[in-house]
Motif scaffolding. Structure first.
Motif, PDB file in Angstrom:
ATOM      1  N   LEU A 677       0.838  -1.190   0.000  1.00 42.21           N
ATOM      2  CA  LEU A 677       0.000   0.000   0.000  1.00 42.21           C
ATOM      3  C   LEU A 677       0.877   1.245   0.000  1.00 42.21           C
ATOM      4  O   LEU A 677       2.066   1.187   0.333  1.00 42.21           O
ATOM      5  CB  LEU A 677      -0.918   0.027   1.219  1.00 42.21           C
ATOM      6  N   ILE A 694      -3.167  -1.144  -3.124  1.00 40.85           N
ATOM      7  CA  ILE A 694      -4.096  -0.078  -2.738  1.00 40.85           C
ATOM      8  C   ILE A 694      -3.294   1.205  -2.643  1.00 40.85           C
ATOM      9  O   ILE A 694      -2.307   1.280  -1.907  1.00 40.85           O
ATOM     10  CB  ILE A 694      -4.787  -0.353  -1.391  1.00 40.85           C
ATOM     11  N   LEU A 705      -9.115   6.576  -3.493  1.00 43.13           N
ATOM     12  CA  LEU A 705      -8.564   5.226  -3.378  1.00 43.13           C
ATOM     13  C   LEU A 705      -8.430   4.594  -4.763  1.00 43.13           C
ATOM     14  O   LEU A 705      -9.366   4.664  -5.577  1.00 43.13           O
ATOM     15  CB  LEU A 705      -9.449   4.347  -2.494  1.00 43.13           C
ATOM     16  N   VAL A 707      -6.993   0.896  -6.738  1.00 45.05           N
ATOM     17  CA  VAL A 707      -6.740  -0.518  -6.431  1.00 45.05           C
ATOM     18  C   VAL A 707      -6.156  -1.240  -7.656  1.00 45.05           C
ATOM     19  O   VAL A 707      -6.346  -0.823  -8.797  1.00 45.05           O
ATOM     20  CB  VAL A 707      -8.030  -1.248  -5.996  1.00 45.05           C
ATOM     21  N   SER A 734     -10.668   0.156   2.344  1.00 45.09           N
ATOM     22  CA  SER A 734      -9.456  -0.622   2.053  1.00 45.09           C
ATOM     23  C   SER A 734      -9.573  -2.017   2.626  1.00 45.09           C
ATOM     24  O   SER A 734      -9.258  -3.016   1.945  1.00 45.09           O
ATOM     25  CB  SER A 734      -8.220   0.084   2.631  1.00 45.09           C
ATOM     26  N   THR A 751      -3.493  -8.730  -6.912  1.00 48.34           N
ATOM     27  CA  THR A 751      -4.760  -7.991  -6.986  1.00 48.34           C
ATOM     28  C   THR A 751      -5.074  -7.557  -8.413  1.00 48.34           C
ATOM     29  O   THR A 751      -6.235  -7.554  -8.826  1.00 48.34           O
ATOM     30  CB  THR A 751      -4.723  -6.747  -6.074  1.00 48.34           C
TER      31      THR A 751
END
Length: 810
Positions: A677, A694, A705, A707, A734, A751
């Motif tokens: 992150l 993130i 935010l 991702v 998150s 991810t």
């Protein structure tokens, strides 16, 4: 013009491969007759082991079906043994009286398994491991009997032992030598292999010489007696002690033989009308039992049978690749070394990795790999090319992907591979052949490539490279089977999604429960499926499923990152990248006390102590009094921050405090893959939030935010997810996203790949658009984290935990 007559004695891989090469050169030159002693068309002997384990059937391993022979107008005579060659009349005769005349004769009689000449070797229950008939006999025995003894700790012996164990038998392996695979591995790699196989239930009797096979009054095997007088009960005995070139037919015809049918560099025997290829051949005093050299012979023999006369066979540099019970081993060239050679070695017994590279005169001449064989083909290529490795030396141990700008293509750079680079060692297929087939035949799938070139159709280890070549040729049109449709490994037929579903719906609380319910083929699984199953059961049933530490990856088990010289790396935790003078003094004191050779700031804003000796690790942790295991596991790594509004004149929010809050909120979290992150205090994005799993970016009215970013080999830019106002919302959104990822992603799926599979809209619908679902996801994450405590918090001062580490690293 009247066609010439070609007779082939032997319907195996070498003989039929010669016909395939010949048909490419001149499909109309010969009328072809093939004699085969078995009732099957040409099949892949390399894949007899998966047939024994039940992973495949005989139909799955057929290379050339009956239609292929018919389409190429080849007369195939099955279940017939040629018993006589009349060289004067140029004809052969089979055991059923069939006579076939020839202008050219190709002998591809293969080899026979060695039967130990000991009393009882002919008893009912003594079998070899050479063909389908042998496999069927072993499968039938496994249905009735319990105890099996395999004589021979070589390639075939271990594969037979693995297959019988997979069928439920208790298996003991008897080996005359002191180490397994003594023709393919050095003693260090062989020791690792034996330990791993013992952990999977096999028993080994090393340095044991068989004196006799014992039988009962009915002539059935009941055990084995050794030279030292000891005995071992057995219902089935498999002799896998070697092979011998089948020269009986050539001897009878007066063709010169000496530990094989003697051939020259054109694969021609002393009779100019007769050629020979395969395991029956002796070329320059060498007989080869591996498929790659046989295919090289086939290509040369076909060239001369077609009267091209421009090819020669100088011999082969061989390599061996074996995958048994999830263990990969590879060797090539002169891997023993000694004399005027030098060896570079990497040994990580805990991680199950061993590499030995042998160098002579600035050239790589041998390689021995255990556990991590991904670069085996590259090492083999370097050995065969015999080029200087001077520019590669510093990178050699770390594989093709690490060579960078040294002028050699990395393992993912298929565009940089030359057309003559061998891709499939089992079938001798080079890149140029695959590219030509893709372009000329209009191929879009790996299965189509297999059908037209045979690449990736044997052991399958090159399938990933074939996929890359396919993508490089046709781009997005490549129809690559997604991971969601592939079995997790060869131990079962189930995909990641099916396994996760079964664990959830049937409350499977352990690896053993999952394997038993899903009818795993191998009793203990393999290095691919065990870590995945461990993650799936622990993430599905937090607080109830027991974490199996031995099924975690090596760095997670030892809580340190091994380096190329065998030392370790320690990265103390610094929340959000923030430290204090006191922590810096402790780090400096530790670096001085333990003579740490390199102190480096990482890309994640942490300090890395590199070159720590294994024996010093527990004391280093104790003196630091700072957790460090977060830097290596599949879970939360770091939260990178900039200084934000607290110090920066451009900062709009306190990104440092936000990063610290995020890291503390998620500490100890495990996940399918590593998660990174970052929090940036303004849209200038100094913390590189746009390429993190993130990324949080401060704006005047709150936080944005992002991702699904990834800063690895292939950089992926994160996608905009949501805009929120408060720090609390940053934590909730998150956490909810990460929990959904934890519950739905496949093990080792980043991810970005997870989002590519399910779609960003799917995730937004559950996290952004559904407040109640978002709250439930976040609550489930916090519940799970109450059990997934950071192991380093207690490890420093916990004597039991310290003893566990010392046991692991012993």
């Amino acid at each position: 013009m009247k066609k010439l007559k070609l007779v082939v004695v032997g319907n195996g891989m070498a003989g039929v491969r010669t016909l395939e090469e010949l048909l490419k050169l001149d499909p109309n030159l010969y009328d072809i007759t093939v004699f085969g002693s078995e009732p099957y068309p040409n099949y892949n002997r390399i894949l007899l082991s998966p047939v024994l384990t039940g992973e495949q059937t005989i139909q799955d391993i057929i290379l050339n079906d009956l239609d292929w022979y018919a389409q190429n107008r080849i007369e195939l005579l099955l279940n017939r043994n040629v018993v006589k060659i009349n060289r004067a009349r140029k004809e052969v005769q089979a055991d059923d009286g069939t006579v076939a005349k020839y202008d050219r004769l190709l002998l591809a009689t293969g080899s026979n398994p060695v039967i130990l000449p000991v009393p009882g070797c002919d008893l009912n229950g003594v079998v070899t491991f050479r063909d389908i008939r042998d496999v069927n006999r072993m499968i039938d025995a496994a249905k009735v009997y319990r105890h099996a003894v395999v004589i021979g700790g070589g390639l075939l012996g271990l594969e037979a032992a693995n297959g019988l164990a997979a069928r439920g038998m208790k298996v003991s392996v008897v080996h005359l030598g002191s180490s397994l695979l003594d023709r393919q591995l050095d003693s260090a790699a062989a020791g690792l292999l034996q330990t791993s196989l013992e952990q999977r239930g096999l028993t080994f009797l090393m340095a044991h010489q068989t004196e006799s096979v014992m039988g009962d009054e009915a002539g059935k095997v009941k055990g084995i007696r050794f030279k030292d007088g000891s005995e071992l009960a057995a219902d089935l005995i498999v002799m896998a002690v070697g092979i011998r070139p089948n020269t009986e037919l050539a001897d009878q015809a007066g063709i010169h033989t000496d530990r094989g049918i003697i051939v020259n560099d054109t694969l021609q025997t002393y009779d100019p009308s007769i050629y020979a290829v395969g395991e029956c051949v002796s070329h320059r005093g060498m007989a080869y039992g591996l498929v790659a050299p046989l295919f090289e012979q086939a290509k040369v023999a076909a060239n001369h049978l077609a009267f091209f006369g421009i090819s020669r066979y100088p011999g082969s540099v061989t390599s061996t690749k074996l995958k048994v019970t999830g263990i990969d081993v590879f060797s090539a060239g002169d891997y023993t070394g000694g004399g005027d050679t030098e060896a570079i070695t990497l040994s990580d017994p805990i991680g199950g990795v061993y590499k030995k590279l042998v160098i002579k005169d600035d050239k790589l001449i041998g390689a021995c790999l255990y556990g991590d064989t991904v670069d085996g083909a590259w090492y083999f290529r370097l050995i065969r090319e015999a080029k200087s490795i001077n520019d590669l030396r510093d990178h050699l141990m770390f594989g093709e992907g690490s060579v960078g700008d040294t002028g050699h293509a990395g393992q993912n750079s298929v565009a940089g591979m030359s057309d003559d680079t061998e891709v499939c060692g089992c079938n001798g297929v080079c890149k140029g052949t695959i590219v030509k087939a893709i372009r000329e035949q209009g191929l879009f799938t790996v299965d189509e490539v297999k059908k037209h070139t045979k690449a990736a159709s044997s052991c399958g280890s090159c399938a990933g490279l074939v996929e890359q070549i396919l993508i490089n040729c046709v781009g997005g049109a490549a129809n690559i089977k997604p991971k969601s449709e592939k079995p997790i490994c060869g131990c079962c037929n189930f995909t990641h999604g099916e396994i996760r579903k079964a664990i959830r719906e049937h409350r499977l609380m352990s690896i053993a429960d999952a394997m038993r319910f899903l009818e795993w083929r191998s009793a203990d699984g393999c290095a691919t499926c065990r870590p995945a199953l461990n993650y799936y059961v622990t993430s599905t049933w937090p607080g109830q499923a027991r974490d199996d530490a031995q099924s975690r990856l090596a760095n997670e088990r030892t809580h340190a990152n091994i380096q190329k010289d065998g030392t370790y790396s320690v990265v103390p935790r610094m929340w959000g990248g923030v430290t204090t003078p006191a922590e810096l003094r402790r780090i400096a004191d530790v670096a001085d006390k333990y003579h740490v050779p390199r102190v480096k700031v990482t890309g994640g804003q942490r300090i890395d102590l590199l070159g720590i000796q294994k024996k010093d690790l527990p004391n280093v942790w104790k003196d630091l009094d700072m957790p460090s295991g977060h830097a290596y596991g599949k879970g939360l790594r770091t939260v990178k921050t900039c200084v934000g509004s607290e110090f920066c004149r451009f900062g709009t929010q306190d990104s440092t405090a936000m990063g610290i809050a995020l890291e503390k909120d998620l500490v100890g979290m495990s996940s399918p893959h590593k998660v990174k992150l970052a929090v940036s205090g303004c849209p200038r994005n100094c913390a590189e939030s746009g390429i993190k799993d993130i990324g949080v970016i401060a704006v005047d009215s709150g936080w944005e935010l992002y991702v699904g970013g990834n800063g690895g080999i292939k950089t992926e830019v994160a996608q905009f997810f949501v805009k929120v106002k408060t720090a609390e919302e940053v934590l909730e959104y998150s956490g909810a996203f990460l929990q959904l990822y934890r519950e739905e992603a496949f093990y080792l799926e980043r991810t970005c790949h997870y989002l590519g599979r399910v779609g960003l809209d799917h995730v937004k619908a559950r996290v952004v658009n559904d407040a109640s679902h978002r709250a439930e996801l976040y609550a489930r994450l916090k519940f799970a984290l109450s059990f997934e405590k950071d192991p380093w918090v207690e490890r420093i001062a916990n004597p039991a935990a310290r003893r566990e580490f010392e046991t692991l690293t012993a």
